[in-house]
Design a protein around this motif. Sequence first.
Motif, PDB file in Angstrom:
ATOM      1  N   VAL A  52       0.838  -1.198   0.000  1.00 26.18           N
ATOM      2  CA  VAL A  52       0.000   0.000   0.000  1.00 26.18           C
ATOM      3  C   VAL A  52       0.871   1.244   0.000  1.00 26.18           C
ATOM      4  CG1 VAL A  52      -1.980   1.040   1.105  1.00 26.18           C
ATOM      5  CG2 VAL A  52      -1.590  -1.373   1.347  1.00 26.18           C
ATOM      6  N   ALA A  53       2.035   1.167   0.670  1.00 20.62           N
ATOM      7  CA  ALA A  53       2.906   2.344   0.746  1.00 20.62           C
ATOM      8  C   ALA A  53       3.408   2.735  -0.629  1.00 20.62           C
ATOM      9  CB  ALA A  53       4.075   2.067   1.679  1.00 20.62           C
ATOM     10  N   ILE A  54       3.769   1.743  -1.466  1.00 17.96           N
ATOM     11  CA  ILE A  54       4.248   2.062  -2.818  1.00 17.96           C
ATOM     12  C   ILE A  54       3.131   2.707  -3.614  1.00 17.96           C
ATOM     13  CG2 ILE A  54       5.092   1.072  -4.959  1.00 17.96           C
ATOM     14  CD1 ILE A  54       6.495  -1.031  -3.381  1.00 17.96           C
ATOM     15  N   ALA A  55       1.915   2.148  -3.510  1.00 18.95           N
ATOM     16  CA  ALA A  55       0.791   2.719  -4.264  1.00 18.95           C
ATOM     17  C   ALA A  55       0.497   4.132  -3.804  1.00 18.95           C
ATOM     18  CB  ALA A  55      -0.440   1.835  -4.102  1.00 18.95           C
ATOM     19  N   GLU A  56       0.534   4.353  -2.481  1.00 12.32           N
ATOM     20  CA  GLU A  56       0.229   5.693  -1.955  1.00 12.32           C
ATOM     21  C   GLU A  56       1.281   6.704  -2.394  1.00 12.32           C
ATOM     22  OE1 GLU A  56      -2.422   6.517  -0.013  1.00 12.32           O
ATOM     23  OE2 GLU A  56      -1.775   8.599   0.113  1.00 12.32           O
ATOM     24  N   ALA A  57       2.569   6.281  -2.375  1.00  9.29           N
ATOM     25  CA  ALA A  57       3.628   7.219  -2.769  1.00  9.29           C
ATOM     26  C   ALA A  57       3.542   7.545  -4.247  1.00  9.29           C
ATOM     27  CB  ALA A  57       4.999   6.629  -2.432  1.00  9.29           C
ATOM     28  N   ALA A  62       2.822  11.694  -6.161  1.00 13.83           N
ATOM     29  CA  ALA A  62       3.304  12.142  -7.468  1.00 13.83           C
ATOM     30  C   ALA A  62       2.168  12.505  -8.408  1.00 13.83           C
ATOM     31  CB  ALA A  62       4.187  11.058  -8.091  1.00 13.83           C
ATOM     32  N   LEU A  63       1.321  11.529  -8.732  1.00 23.05           N
ATOM     33  CA  LEU A  63       0.368  11.752  -9.830  1.00 23.05           C
ATOM     34  C   LEU A  63      -0.723  12.735  -9.453  1.00 23.05           C
ATOM     35  CD1 LEU A  63      -0.021   8.236 -11.422  1.00 23.05           C
ATOM     36  CD2 LEU A  63       0.832  10.284 -12.466  1.00 23.05           C
ATOM     37  N   SER A  64      -1.310  12.572  -8.245  1.00 27.38           N
ATOM     38  CA  SER A  64      -2.445  13.438  -7.915  1.00 27.38           C
ATOM     39  C   SER A  64      -1.986  14.871  -7.676  1.00 27.38           C
ATOM     40  CB  SER A  64      -3.187  12.895  -6.704  1.00 27.38           C
ATOM     41  OG  SER A  64      -2.469  13.151  -5.543  1.00 27.38           O
TER      42      SER A  64
ATOM     43  N   PHE B  47       6.932   8.760 -15.036  1.00 24.30           N
ATOM     44  CA  PHE B  47       7.904   9.230 -16.038  1.00 24.30           C
ATOM     45  C   PHE B  47       7.333  10.386 -16.853  1.00 24.30           C
ATOM     46  CE2 PHE B  47       9.305   8.648 -20.501  1.00 24.30           C
ATOM     47  CZ  PHE B  47      10.621   8.991 -20.345  1.00 24.30           C
ATOM     48  N   LEU B  48       6.078  10.220 -17.307  1.00 25.20           N
ATOM     49  CA  LEU B  48       5.480  11.245 -18.164  1.00 25.20           C
ATOM     50  C   LEU B  48       5.201  12.527 -17.387  1.00 25.20           C
ATOM     51  CD1 LEU B  48       4.750  10.949 -21.168  1.00 25.20           C
ATOM     52  CD2 LEU B  48       2.414  11.138 -20.419  1.00 25.20           C
ATOM     53  N   THR B  49       4.741  12.387 -16.124  1.00 24.64           N
ATOM     54  CA  THR B  49       4.491  13.595 -15.333  1.00 24.64           C
ATOM     55  C   THR B  49       5.801  14.320 -15.026  1.00 24.64           C
ATOM     56  OG1 THR B  49       4.634  12.405 -13.261  1.00 24.64           O
ATOM     57  CG2 THR B  49       2.508  12.497 -14.307  1.00 24.64           C
TER      58      THR B  49
END
Lengths: 87, 161
Positions: A52-57, A62-64, B47-49
Amino acid sequence: MMQLLHLCVLVLIVLAGFFAIWFRDLLSSALALGAFSLCMALEFYILQAPDVAIAEAAIGAALSTVIYIIALRACGQIRKGNGGGVK
Amino acid sequence: MNPLSVVVRKGCDIFAWFMVVFGANVIIHGDLTPGGGFQGGAIVATFLTFLLVAYGGNRLLSWVNERFYTSLVGFGLLLFIGLAFMGFPTSFFYNFVSVTHEAAMAGGAHGIIPPSGTIALMDIAVGIEVAGGLSLIVIYMFKGIRLYETSPVGTECGHDR
């Protein structure tokens, strides 16, 4: 020792959440939300859920954050100035 | 988004590909170590972001090809469904390449595929699909706000406030 580490991370989470609401500048608020996600990932890792930690990080920190900043960019273009912040 | 300074761009050049390699590592070892298809795919999509933040959106949109990412999504889904159908003489999602514990202990079963069978292959399929999908989300999110975008192409404008 472990309890102390827990306490520190939980206090950091509360602080980051408070600052995410408290900042008037929305860009700072989005970055505080990213820091909140990062502390959350650390807490998941301490609680022995590295999956879960990898998914959350990856998603939360990053993405959100980037998606929030892109959305903020669109609002700033409409409002012309102050980074989309509310005055 | 405007391009950032030359320091950020050089840092992006150095570290961006390592993110892809790390994501591929998480995907491939998804059945043995923490992580898996979704987590590794999300790391690859970072990578893309990374490129979007460092180089700015206008230059990024001249680089990327959305048909490539759409084909990644389709390929991942078809691979997943195909692997599920390949176990069909027994049942849907049957693990047809797994070996028993006795055969594995007798030797000859090493590497990524034998310990978990189709689960490792399905992890790879999910990783391909999630990497394409999350990259597409970021690309379309940026193209949506580009209707209001007026900044000139390629100029360096400092931090994006």
